[in-house]
Design an enzyme around this catalytic site. Structure first.
Site, PDB file in Angstrom:
ATOM      1  N   LYS A  24     -77.229 -54.559 -13.490  1.00  0.00           N
ATOM      2  CA  LYS A  24     -75.962 -55.267 -13.701  1.00  0.00           C
ATOM      3  C   LYS A  24     -74.943 -54.525 -14.532  1.00  0.00           C
ATOM      4  O   LYS A  24     -73.793 -54.362 -14.111  1.00  0.00           O
ATOM      5  CB  LYS A  24     -76.234 -56.632 -14.313  1.00  0.00           C
ATOM      6  CG  LYS A  24     -77.126 -57.387 -13.384  1.00  0.00           C
ATOM      7  CD  LYS A  24     -77.213 -58.803 -13.506  1.00  0.00           C
ATOM      8  CE  LYS A  24     -78.240 -59.280 -12.503  1.00  0.00           C
ATOM      9  NZ  LYS A  24     -79.498 -58.468 -12.448  1.00  0.00           N
ATOM     10  N   TYR A  66     -89.939 -57.658  -6.081  1.00  0.00           N
ATOM     11  CA  TYR A  66     -89.055 -57.686  -7.247  1.00  0.00           C
ATOM     12  C   TYR A  66     -89.768 -57.157  -8.485  1.00  0.00           C
ATOM     13  O   TYR A  66     -90.928 -57.475  -8.749  1.00  0.00           O
ATOM     14  CB  TYR A  66     -88.570 -59.122  -7.533  1.00  0.00           C
ATOM     15  CG  TYR A  66     -87.741 -59.195  -8.809  1.00  0.00           C
ATOM     16  CD1 TYR A  66     -86.379 -58.922  -8.783  1.00  0.00           C
ATOM     17  CD2 TYR A  66     -88.337 -59.475 -10.041  1.00  0.00           C
ATOM     18  CE1 TYR A  66     -85.623 -58.943  -9.948  1.00  0.00           C
ATOM     19  CE2 TYR A  66     -87.586 -59.491 -11.213  1.00  0.00           C
ATOM     20  CZ  TYR A  66     -86.233 -59.227 -11.160  1.00  0.00           C
ATOM     21  OH  TYR A  66     -85.498 -59.238 -12.304  1.00  0.00           O
ATOM     22  N   GLU A  85     -55.939 -38.099 -18.125  1.00  0.00           N
ATOM     23  CA  GLU A  85     -57.099 -37.437 -18.747  1.00  0.00           C
ATOM     24  C   GLU A  85     -58.281 -38.400 -18.867  1.00  0.00           C
ATOM     25  O   GLU A  85     -59.426 -38.043 -18.593  1.00  0.00           O
ATOM     26  CB  GLU A  85     -56.739 -36.914 -20.136  1.00  0.00           C
ATOM     27  CG  GLU A  85     -55.865 -35.676 -20.092  1.00  0.00           C
ATOM     28  CD  GLU A  85     -55.399 -35.289 -21.491  1.00  0.00           C
ATOM     29  OE1 GLU A  85     -55.788 -34.224 -21.952  1.00  0.00           O
ATOM     30  OE2 GLU A  85     -54.657 -36.065 -22.120  1.00  0.00           O
ATOM     31  N   ASN A 106     -85.690 -64.629  -8.056  1.00  0.00           N
ATOM     32  CA  ASN A 106     -85.637 -63.316  -7.403  1.00  0.00           C
ATOM     33  C   ASN A 106     -84.660 -63.298  -6.227  1.00  0.00           C
ATOM     34  O   ASN A 106     -83.860 -62.375  -6.090  1.00  0.00           O
ATOM     35  CB  ASN A 106     -87.029 -62.903  -6.934  1.00  0.00           C
ATOM     36  CG  ASN A 106     -87.992 -62.731  -8.098  1.00  0.00           C
ATOM     37  OD1 ASN A 106     -87.571 -62.765  -9.256  1.00  0.00           O
ATOM     38  ND2 ASN A 106     -89.268 -62.564  -7.803  1.00  0.00           N
ATOM     39  N   GLN A 161     -83.103 -55.984 -13.289  1.00  0.00           N
ATOM     40  CA  GLN A 161     -82.125 -56.624 -14.163  1.00  0.00           C
ATOM     41  C   GLN A 161     -81.164 -55.581 -14.736  1.00  0.00           C
ATOM     42  O   GLN A 161     -80.045 -55.899 -15.112  1.00  0.00           O
ATOM     43  CB  GLN A 161     -82.848 -57.363 -15.296  1.00  0.00           C
ATOM     44  CG  GLN A 161     -81.916 -58.092 -16.245  1.00  0.00           C
ATOM     45  CD  GLN A 161     -82.663 -59.100 -17.089  1.00  0.00           C
ATOM     46  OE1 GLN A 161     -83.110 -60.129 -16.591  1.00  0.00           O
ATOM     47  NE2 GLN A 161     -82.823 -58.805 -18.359  1.00  0.00           N
ATOM     48  N   SER A 183     -80.584 -61.367 -20.338  1.00  0.00           N
ATOM     49  CA  SER A 183     -79.436 -60.719 -19.702  1.00  0.00           C
ATOM     50  C   SER A 183     -78.211 -61.617 -19.732  1.00  0.00           C
ATOM     51  O   SER A 183     -77.162 -61.246 -19.221  1.00  0.00           O
ATOM     52  CB  SER A 183     -79.779 -60.370 -18.252  1.00  0.00           C
ATOM     53  OG  SER A 183     -80.229 -61.520 -17.555  1.00  0.00           O
ATOM     54  N   SER A 233     -48.686 -37.270 -30.579  1.00  0.00           N
ATOM     55  CA  SER A 233     -49.705 -36.637 -31.415  1.00  0.00           C
ATOM     56  C   SER A 233     -49.435 -37.031 -32.855  1.00  0.00           C
ATOM     57  O   SER A 233     -48.285 -37.200 -33.256  1.00  0.00           O
ATOM     58  CB  SER A 233     -49.613 -35.122 -31.240  1.00  0.00           C
ATOM     59  OG  SER A 233     -50.124 -34.473 -32.390  1.00  0.00           O
ATOM     60  N   LYS A 272     -45.044 -33.704 -29.035  1.00  0.00           N
ATOM     61  CA  LYS A 272     -45.987 -33.900 -27.935  1.00  0.00           C
ATOM     62  C   LYS A 272     -45.870 -35.225 -27.203  1.00  0.00           C
ATOM     63  O   LYS A 272     -45.620 -36.263 -27.816  1.00  0.00           O
ATOM     64  CB  LYS A 272     -47.413 -33.817 -28.487  1.00  0.00           C
ATOM     65  CG  LYS A 272     -47.759 -32.458 -29.035  1.00  0.00           C
ATOM     66  CD  LYS A 272     -48.308 -31.547 -27.993  1.00  0.00           C
ATOM     67  CE  LYS A 272     -49.800 -31.769 -27.885  1.00  0.00           C
ATOM     68  NZ  LYS A 272     -50.377 -30.887 -26.880  1.00  0.00           N
ATOM     69  N   THR A 325     -54.260 -22.173  -3.324  1.00  0.00           N
ATOM     70  CA  THR A 325     -55.708 -22.112  -3.108  1.00  0.00           C
ATOM     71  C   THR A 325     -56.215 -21.273  -4.270  1.00  0.00           C
ATOM     72  O   THR A 325     -55.517 -20.351  -4.723  1.00  0.00           O
ATOM     73  CB  THR A 325     -56.084 -21.457  -1.759  1.00  0.00           C
ATOM     74  OG1 THR A 325     -55.555 -20.132  -1.746  1.00  0.00           O
ATOM     75  CG2 THR A 325     -55.559 -22.230  -0.561  1.00  0.00           C
ATOM     76  N   HIS A 326     -57.357 -21.604  -4.808  1.00  0.00           N
ATOM     77  CA  HIS A 326     -57.875 -20.952  -6.021  1.00  0.00           C
ATOM     78  C   HIS A 326     -56.902 -21.091  -7.188  1.00  0.00           C
ATOM     79  O   HIS A 326     -56.884 -20.263  -8.090  1.00  0.00           O
ATOM     80  CB  HIS A 326     -58.164 -19.471  -5.771  1.00  0.00           C
ATOM     81  CG  HIS A 326     -58.903 -19.198  -4.498  1.00  0.00           C
ATOM     82  ND1 HIS A 326     -60.282 -19.186  -4.410  1.00  0.00           N
ATOM     83  CD2 HIS A 326     -58.453 -18.981  -3.230  1.00  0.00           C
ATOM     84  CE1 HIS A 326     -60.640 -18.947  -3.162  1.00  0.00           C
ATOM     85  NE2 HIS A 326     -59.549 -18.832  -2.424  1.00  0.00           N
TER      86      HIS A 326
HETATM   87  N1  ARG Z   1     -82.274 -61.986 -14.772  1.00  0.00           N
HETATM   88  C1  ARG Z   1     -83.105 -61.525 -13.724  1.00  0.00           C
HETATM   89  C2  ARG Z   1     -82.485 -60.315 -13.035  1.00  0.00           C
HETATM   90  O1  ARG Z   1     -81.397 -59.998 -13.322  1.00  0.00           O
HETATM   91  C3  ARG Z   1     -83.297 -62.609 -12.731  1.00  0.00           C
HETATM   92  C4  ARG Z   1     -84.545 -62.506 -11.933  1.00  0.00           C
HETATM   93  C5  ARG Z   1     -85.712 -62.744 -12.783  1.00  0.00           C
HETATM   94  N2  ARG Z   1     -86.906 -62.871 -12.036  1.00  0.00           N
HETATM   95  C6  ARG Z   1     -88.104 -62.791 -12.615  1.00  0.00           C
HETATM   96  N3  ARG Z   1     -89.117 -62.928 -11.866  1.00  0.00           N
HETATM   97  N4  ARG Z   1     -88.218 -62.554 -13.903  1.00  0.00           N
HETATM   98  O2  ARG Z   1     -83.095 -59.659 -12.258  1.00  0.00           O
END
Ligand code: ARG
Length: 482
Positions: free
Chosen positions: A338, A330, A303, A123, A335, A36, A290, A296, A168-169
């Protein structure tokens, strides 16, 4: 297959197996799939901040030596400058931001670096980092939401007496002040900001100290770390602390609602700009031409904002589905929190920034005044308000004041509108005698009641569109946003 026991620091590289337990290294495909670092490296500041607070506490608790903490501080300062200078060597082999920074720390300061992870797991580390990072972003978003509200209030202040048809509408309903219309959005963005601040309370809680899932055998002072990091509380259950991402889901839900509000405003800007309305113009730098139609000017920015709303709502679906059915504690699924979270933040921030500028304009450094916001065409708005019998309700209210029950008044006005439609005129253009044929109590003062200004002024209750009410609201918002 490696048979010899690895003698060097395991975190240097995972080109070799994870540890003595593994008989072969990860395949390149799996490495790419599971890593990651190329997206979570953006949390590096939070990661270092969290690590320093943890190390400070370890040293205060005498779990590591003061010299180790000093070495960690020195190493982290060096890493900070390397990352800022763009010279830090992010390695895919090291999976994520946490392992990359820790490995570099150990290469810089040796054993002290290896001691940093005492009483900690990735974790609780990642849960802490995401929270710290998101807290900072929420604060920025709150500021941008204020800026957008200010822009709307500034334009509203100049347009209290500008009248447009309220719909309205999407059918002409009753005339309203343009300022009143804009302040409706100020209310929405005000609630969005409140929601963000409410989410922030639950984001700003420290999971560090939960370790992998069950807590730790070291005498950690978790409250101390929370205080150092400016967090309002400490998670009370280690399993929950490392695993739930409800705070990220909540944030994305609040962001989705905010984008939904932006999309409503976008839609109105687009309609108002179309030639058939001609209510406003937005500055050229927010429009595009355009490639084929030379006449245009397209409202690409609103948009796109309308389109990007789908993307943010999609991230909410992604995150909430990611959490569904996960057993404690966990799981690596997390992961995947993100990218949707990061993209939600980026999209929302860019959108709010661009809308504040598109509506309110930008400060011209030469004059210190804002320029280039939306341009309002009051004549076109007024002409549109005069179409479609926007003051028909006012005639009904007039008759009620003369003693007619509202339902009867409603029916009487329907007949009057029918006649006016047949003749192709406005209600105010019917001669008094013709109006009196519908009800003998109608007198010459009816024309004032049927005027756009008369209609607005009559709605002089809290939250209504009478300019007097709108000015009260403007003053409140002005003071609040000062
Ligand atoms: N990169 C991992 C995440 O975003 C970090 C935690 C990883 N923990 C593990 N036990 N593999 O969650």
């Amino acid at each position: 297959m490696s048979t010899s026991a690895p003698s060097h620091n395991q975190l240097d590289s995972k080109a070799e197996a994870w540890s003595a337990l593994f008989s072969e290294p990860m395949s390149d495909l799996v490495k790419r799939y599971t890593s990651s670092v190329f997206f979570d490296k953006r949390m590096w500041q939070a990661d270092i901040q969290g690590s320093l607070a943890h190390a400070e506490m370890l040293s205060a608790q005498k779990i590591i030596a003061a010299e180790d903490f000093a070495a960690i501080q020195k190493g982290m300062a060096q890493i900070t400058s390397e990352i800022e200078a763009g010279t830090f060597d992010w390695k895919l082999d090291l999976e994520d931001v946490h392992l990359n920074i820790e490995a570099r720390l150990t290469s810089l300061v040796g054993d002290a670096g290896k001691r940093l992870h005492t009483g900690r797991s990735r974790n609780d580390q990642v849960a802490t980092d995401v929270r710290l990072w998101l807290r900072g972003e929420i604060d920025l978003i709150e500021g941008l939401l204020k800026e957008l509200q200010r822009s709307l209030v500034e334009v509203a202040e100049k347009n209290v007496d500008v009248i447009l048809p309220g719909f309205t509408h999407l059918q002409v309903a009753q005339p309203v002040s343009f300022a009143h219309h804009l302040l409706a959005y100020v209310e929405m963005f005000k609630r969005d900001a409140e929601r963000m601040l409410d989410v922030r309370k639950r984001v700003n809680v420290l999971p560090l100290g939960s370790a992998a899932l069950a807590g730790t055998t070291y005498p950690l002072d978790r409250e101390r770390v929370a205080k150092t990091l400016g967090m309002e509380g400490v998670s009370q259950n280690s399993l929950d602390g490392v695993s739930d991402r409800d705070f990220a889901i909540e944030f994305t839900a609040a962001a989705s609602l905010c984008m939904v509000h932006v999309s409503r405003l976008s839609e109105e800007l687009i309609i108002w700009m179309s030639q058939n309305f001609g209510f406003i113009k937005i500055a050229d730098r927010f429009t595009t031409g355009s490639s084929i139609m030379p006449q245009k000017k397209n409202p690409d920015v609103p948009e796109l904002a309308r389109g990007k709303t789908g993307r943010v709502v999609g991230h909410l679906m992604g995150l909430i589905t990611l959490m569904k059915g996960q057993p404690l504690a966990y799981n690596k699924d997390n992961q995947e929190d993100k990218e949707p979270l990061f993209d939600t933040v980026d999209t929302l921030k860019d959108t709010l920034r661009i809308f504040a500028e598109m509506i309110g304009g930008q400060i011209n450094p030469a004059t210190g005044k804002k320029e280039g916001g939306i341009t309002v065409n009051a004549e076109n708005m007024r002409a549109a308000a005069l179409k479609g019998y926007a003051t028909a309700t006012d005639l009904a209210d007039y008759l009620v004041k003369k003693g007619l029950p509202f339902r009867d008044a409603h029916e009487t006005v329907a007949h009057a509108v029918k006649l006016a439609t047949l003749k192709g005129v406005d209600l105010t253009e019917l001669p008094l005698a013709e109006l009196q044929a519908f009800n003998p109590n109608i007198e010459a003062d009816v024309f004032e009641a049927l005027s756009l200004e008369g209609s607005l002024n009559a709605r002089n209750t809290l939250g209504g569109t009478a300019p007097a009410q709108v000015r009260i609201q403007l003053a409140k918002h002005h003071a609040r946003l000062a």
